[in-house]
Design a protein around this motif. Sequence first.
Motif, mmCIF file in Angstrom:
data_model
loop_
_atom_site.group_PDB
_atom_site.id
_atom_site.type_symbol
_atom_site.label_atom_id
_atom_site.label_comp_id
_atom_site.label_asym_id
_atom_site.label_seq_id
_atom_site.Cartn_x
_atom_site.Cartn_y
_atom_site.Cartn_z
ATOM 1 N N LYS A 293 0.863 -1.178 0.000
ATOM 2 C CA LYS A 293 0.000 0.000 0.000
ATOM 3 C C LYS A 293 0.899 1.229 0.000
ATOM 4 O O LYS A 293 2.039 1.192 0.498
ATOM 5 N N SER A 294 0.385 2.301 -0.566
ATOM 6 C CA SER A 294 1.146 3.542 -0.647
ATOM 7 C C SER A 294 0.828 4.423 0.558
ATOM 8 O O SER A 294 -0.337 4.586 0.923
ATOM 9 N N ILE A 295 1.864 5.001 1.121
ATOM 10 C CA ILE A 295 1.717 5.895 2.265
ATOM 11 C C ILE A 295 2.333 7.235 1.881
ATOM 12 O O ILE A 295 3.489 7.281 1.430
ATOM 13 N N PRO A 296 1.584 8.345 2.025
ATOM 14 C CA PRO A 296 2.156 9.661 1.696
ATOM 15 C C PRO A 296 3.403 9.943 2.523
ATOM 16 O O PRO A 296 3.394 9.790 3.739
ATOM 17 N N ALA A 297 4.473 10.337 1.863
ATOM 18 C CA ALA A 297 5.733 10.626 2.545
ATOM 19 C C ALA A 297 5.905 12.117 2.804
ATOM 20 O O ALA A 297 6.675 12.513 3.665
ATOM 21 N N THR A 298 5.199 12.929 2.039
ATOM 22 C CA THR A 298 5.317 14.388 2.171
ATOM 23 C C THR A 298 3.945 15.015 2.017
ATOM 24 O O THR A 298 2.976 14.343 1.666
#
Length: 186
Positions: A57-62
Motif C-alpha cells: 500500500k502507498s503511504i504519503p511521505a510528504t
Amino acid sequence: MRVLSVTVSQLLDTGNTEKVTFFFICYVFVSKQKKEYILDKDGNKIYDPKKRQYKCKSIPATDWNEQTKAEEWRAAWAGLCNQALEQNGHAERIDHRSYERQRESGNLAADQIPTVHLGVAASAMEKRGIRTERGDLNRETEVTNQKLRQLKARIFKLQKWLKEEQENTEPPTLADYIQGILSRKA
C-alpha cells in the motif's frame, strides 16, 4: 533553486530588445509516497500471484501533493524570476496567479484574453512551420491583446489630458491655440 535563477539570467542576457512573451513551465517529478508491504499474521510479505509481486500500500511521505504547496512553489519561482528581471533592468514582472485571480485582486494589467495550451503535438507542428488551429487562435488572441493594450494606452493619455484641462482654469490665449495647431501638424 539556484539553477532556476541562472536559467532566467541566461534568458535575459541575450540582448534581445524586442518585446517577447515567455511562458515558463516547470515540471518537478519527485517521490511523494512510499511503499509499505502488507504483511500476514506472521509478519511475512504477502505474494500476489496474479500481479506477480508482493502486495503493498502507498503511504504519503510528504505534503507535496497539497495545492498550497504548488502555490508556494509558484510564488517562489515568480519571486526568483522577478528578482532576476529587476537585477537586469527589466520593468516586466511575472505573476504566478491566473489572469482570473489577478483580476479579482484588482490587477488591471491582467485584463487580457488568455491563450490556449498548444500541447506537445501542435507545438511540434508549429515549430516545423505547420500552422495549427490552436496556433492560429493564439496568434489572433495575441493581436487582440495588442489592440487592447493600445486602446488602454490611448484611454490613459486621454484621461491624463482631461485632468490637465480641468486643472487649467485660465482661458487659452491666441498663442496657445496657434501652438496647439502647430503641435498637431508635427
